[in-house]
Scaffold this active site. Structure first.
Site, short mmCIF file in Angstrom:
data_model
loop_
_atom_site.label_atom_id
_atom_site.label_comp_id
_atom_site.label_asym_id
_atom_site.label_seq_id
_atom_site.Cartn_x
_atom_site.Cartn_y
_atom_site.Cartn_z
N LYS A 22 1.10 -1.39 0.09
CA LYS A 22 0.36 0.11 0.18
C LYS A 22 0.59 0.96 -0.08
O LYS A 22 0.90 2.09 -0.78
CB LYS A 22 -0.49 0.02 1.20
CG LYS A 22 -1.65 1.22 1.60
CD LYS A 22 -2.39 1.48 2.19
CE LYS A 22 -1.77 2.42 4.66
NZ LYS A 22 -1.72 3.17 3.86
N ASN A 23 1.92 1.28 0.87
CA ASN A 23 2.69 2.55 1.06
C ASN A 23 3.55 2.82 -0.08
O ASN A 23 4.57 3.89 -0.85
CB ASN A 23 3.82 2.29 1.99
CG ASN A 23 2.55 2.57 3.58
OD1 ASN A 23 1.44 3.10 3.20
ND2 ASN A 23 2.79 2.56 4.55
N CYS A 126 -5.42 12.92 12.42
CA CYS A 126 -6.03 12.14 12.70
C CYS A 126 -5.27 10.73 13.61
O CYS A 126 -5.04 11.32 15.15
CB CYS A 126 -5.25 11.12 11.51
SG CYS A 126 -3.85 10.68 11.65
N ASP A 316 4.72 0.88 12.12
CA ASP A 316 3.71 -0.08 11.81
C ASP A 316 3.05 -1.07 11.41
O ASP A 316 1.95 -2.03 11.11
CB ASP A 316 3.51 0.64 10.15
CG ASP A 316 3.09 1.38 8.98
OD1 ASP A 316 2.23 2.44 10.30
OD2 ASP A 316 3.04 1.99 8.71
C1 UD1 Z 1 4.27 6.51 6.17
C2 UD1 Z 1 3.15 5.67 6.13
C3 UD1 Z 1 3.31 5.46 7.55
C4 UD1 Z 1 4.36 5.26 8.52
C5 UD1 Z 1 4.99 6.08 8.33
C6 UD1 Z 1 6.20 6.18 9.50
C7 UD1 Z 1 2.87 6.00 3.68
C8 UD1 Z 1 1.36 6.01 2.68
N1 UD1 Z 1 2.56 6.10 5.33
O1 UD1 Z 1 3.72 8.10 6.28
O2 UD1 Z 1 2.64 4.00 7.35
O3 UD1 Z 1 3.63 4.80 9.49
O4 UD1 Z 1 5.10 6.92 7.09
O5 UD1 Z 1 6.94 5.06 8.50
O6 UD1 Z 1 3.09 6.15 3.45
N2 UD1 Z 1 6.55 14.56 10.83
C9 UD1 Z 1 6.83 15.86 10.60
N3 UD1 Z 1 6.56 17.19 9.80
C10 UD1 Z 1 6.49 16.66 8.83
C11 UD1 Z 1 6.61 15.47 8.36
C12 UD1 Z 1 6.51 14.23 9.37
O7 UD1 Z 1 6.99 16.79 12.24
O8 UD1 Z 1 5.80 17.58 7.68
C13 UD1 Z 1 6.48 13.52 11.92
C14 UD1 Z 1 5.74 12.94 11.70
O9 UD1 Z 1 4.96 13.10 12.67
C15 UD1 Z 1 6.13 11.81 12.75
C16 UD1 Z 1 8.07 11.81 11.44
O10 UD1 Z 1 7.69 12.88 11.25
O11 UD1 Z 1 6.40 12.17 13.60
C17 UD1 Z 1 7.57 10.26 10.75
O12 UD1 Z 1 6.67 10.56 9.88
P1 UD1 Z 1 6.77 10.20 8.07
O13 UD1 Z 1 7.46 9.63 7.69
O14 UD1 Z 1 6.09 11.32 7.36
O15 UD1 Z 1 4.85 9.79 8.39
P2 UD1 Z 1 4.45 9.94 6.39
O16 UD1 Z 1 5.29 9.87 5.45
O17 UD1 Z 1 2.71 10.45 6.94
#
Ligand code: UD1
Length: 429
Positions: A22-23, A126, A316
């Site tokens: 999915k990711n 969320c 995850d």
């Molecule tokens: C993706 C995955 C999700 C997984 C996560 C971490 C997909 C569709 N989703 O989510 O299943 O749990 O990676 O492996 O691929 N953060 C910030 N600022 C930002 C962006 C992120 O502070 O602009 C922080 C988040 O709050 C979190 C951390 O960075 O603490 C990691 O998040 P991130 O890797 O970006 O998660 P997603 O890409 O949303």
């Protein structure tokens, strides 16, 4: 709303086919916005999130055609999507669509890179806590986009196109890395991304983009270099297997006992997770066909685990591991370092008889002799599946409510488990 009924106590034997990730599928579909030619994706899982993203892309004018059935195809073979963004009719992604799936915010990168503008709703919070997009915005800013925030929308403009730049992420972000790579692929000049996410899905998307004519090197390491090109073409790409689905079923087998082949699974995508399972007492062997997981007779041993970006133990799989540890012979500690508030499953596991104490980001799990079935529900995808895992070993019947979370990320979960002997069924409602 559908529910899933599980009667615990059956061991699992047989084969579970692992679907496409999915990711990886979601960013790959979004990458189709970068080209006017058709992108063909094979091994796409049949998931609610994929359907939702199809609707979101449709709003921008993207045509998604699902390939017909091939002779000999089983219901478990992934689908083939032909995605054409020949004409983008709208560069706005509205709140009612983005709020349903956070990853859809990522359309901002290809839209501004190709069209010179994008207006995308901020995704909001969320069930697993506040999930900001500041680093995604920072990356676009470093590539020369002019950013404005207005009425809950992020507006990115680059009238004369994006230009290469240096992006140093202060923390590892998967979405930030995806968006930076997509945007930089069509920027003028060279982009260097430091502290990039090393997740296999990042590499899978970069491989696909390179097939489309992008010049990306270093994906899969923490330093990625991108030479921008003026246009990208169509390509055909097969989505890699889902390592989270793999780890989830591996934990299910470890919990219920038995012997199962996870077909198409790749051990190299999940070494940290498999190492933890071995420490917990499962037997794991990689074969040409996939990964074999067994637990026969041996009890479940407690573990000490902290989630971390790849190649560490994935957040995850944190909820699923916690479900497994509820029945360990001793006390485990699981620390969640990626997302705050990702412990929604704890109270529900406690309803099944688990002994779990939370202290900030650390959970202490005292293994109990047995769990007992009960009605439960969960508010996110991984938490929901952890309840199914617990239910497989619980005495009596567990009813998992709000199943739509499961359908977002797990294809035909109840079919895959019941084919291996689990007493699990979906109750339509
Ligand atoms: C993706 C995955 C999700 C997984 C996560 C971490 C997909 C569709 N989703 O989510 O299943 O749990 O990676 O492996 O691929 N953060 C910030 N600022 C930002 C962006 C992120 O502070 O602009 C922080 C988040 O709050 C979190 C951390 O960075 O603490 C990691 O998040 P991130 O890797 O970006 O998660 P997603 O890409 O949303």
């Amino acid at each position: 709303m559908d529910r899933i009924r599980v009667t615990g106590g059956r061991r699992l034997h047989g084969t579970i086919p692992i679907s496409g990730a999915k990711n990886a599928t979601l960013p790959l579909m979004i990458a189709s916005l970068l080209t006017e030619e058709t992108l063909v994706l094979d091994n796409v899982p049949r998931l609610a999130d994929v359907g939702q993203l199809q609707r979101i892309l449709g709003n921008h004018g993207v045509d998604v055609m699902v390939g017909g059935k091939r002779p000999g195809e089983t219901p478990y073979d992934g689908q083939t999507l032909h995605i054409s963004a020949a004409r983008i009719v709208d560069t706005t992604a509205p709140y009612d669509l983005v709020s349903k799936m956070r990853a859809s915010f990522w359309v901002i990168a290809p839209l501004v890179a190709r069209m010179g503008q994008a207006r995308v709703s901020m995704p909001g919070g969320c069930a697993i806590g506040t999930r900001p997009v500041d680093l995604l915005i920072m990356a676009l800013d470093r590539l020369g986009a002019h950013i404005e925030i207005d009425g809950g929308y992020v507006i990115a403009r680059a009238k004369n196109g994006l230009r290469g730049g240096e992006i140093k992420f202060p923390k590892v972000t998967v979405g930030g890395t995806h968006t930076a790579i997509m945007a930089a692929s069509l920027a003028r000049g060279t982009t260097v991304i430091e502290n990039a996410a090393r997740e296999p899905e990042v590499k899978d998307v970069a491989d696909c983009l390179n097939r489309m004519g992008a010049k990306i090197s270093g994906a899969g390491t923490s330093r990625i270099v991108i030479e921008g090109v003026s246009r990208l073409s169509g390509a055909r790409h097969r989505v890699l297997p889902d390592r989270i689905e793999t780890g989830t079923y591996a934990m299910a087998v470890a919990m219920a006992g038995g012997d199962v082949l996870l077909e198409n699974a790749r051990a190299d995508l999940l070494q940290a997770g498999l190492d933890v399972l071995v420490a917990a007492g499962a037997e794991i062997s990689a074969t040409n066909a996939g990964i074999r997981v067994a637990r026969n007779g041996a009890g479940i041993s407690p573990v000490e685990v902290a989630t971390a970006p790849f190649p560490g133990f994935p957040t995850d799989l944190q909820a699923q591991l916690m479900a497994l540890m509820t029945c360990a012979k001793g006390t485990s500690h699981i620390t969640e370092t990626i997302f705050e508030n990702r412990f929604m499953h704890v109270q529900e596991l406690v309803r099944l008889g688990a002994h779990i104490r939370l202290d900030g980001e650390c959970a202490t799990i005292e293994g109990v002799g047995k769990l007992t079935g009960a009605p439960v529900m969960a508010t996110d995808l991984r938490a929901s599946v952890s309840l199914v895992i617990a239910a497989l070993a619980a005495e009596g019947e567990t009813m998992v409510n709000r199943v739509y979370h499961l359908d977002r990320g797990f294809e035909r979960l109840e079919d895959k488990l019941s084919a291996c002997g689990a007493a699990i069924e979906r109750i339509a409602g």
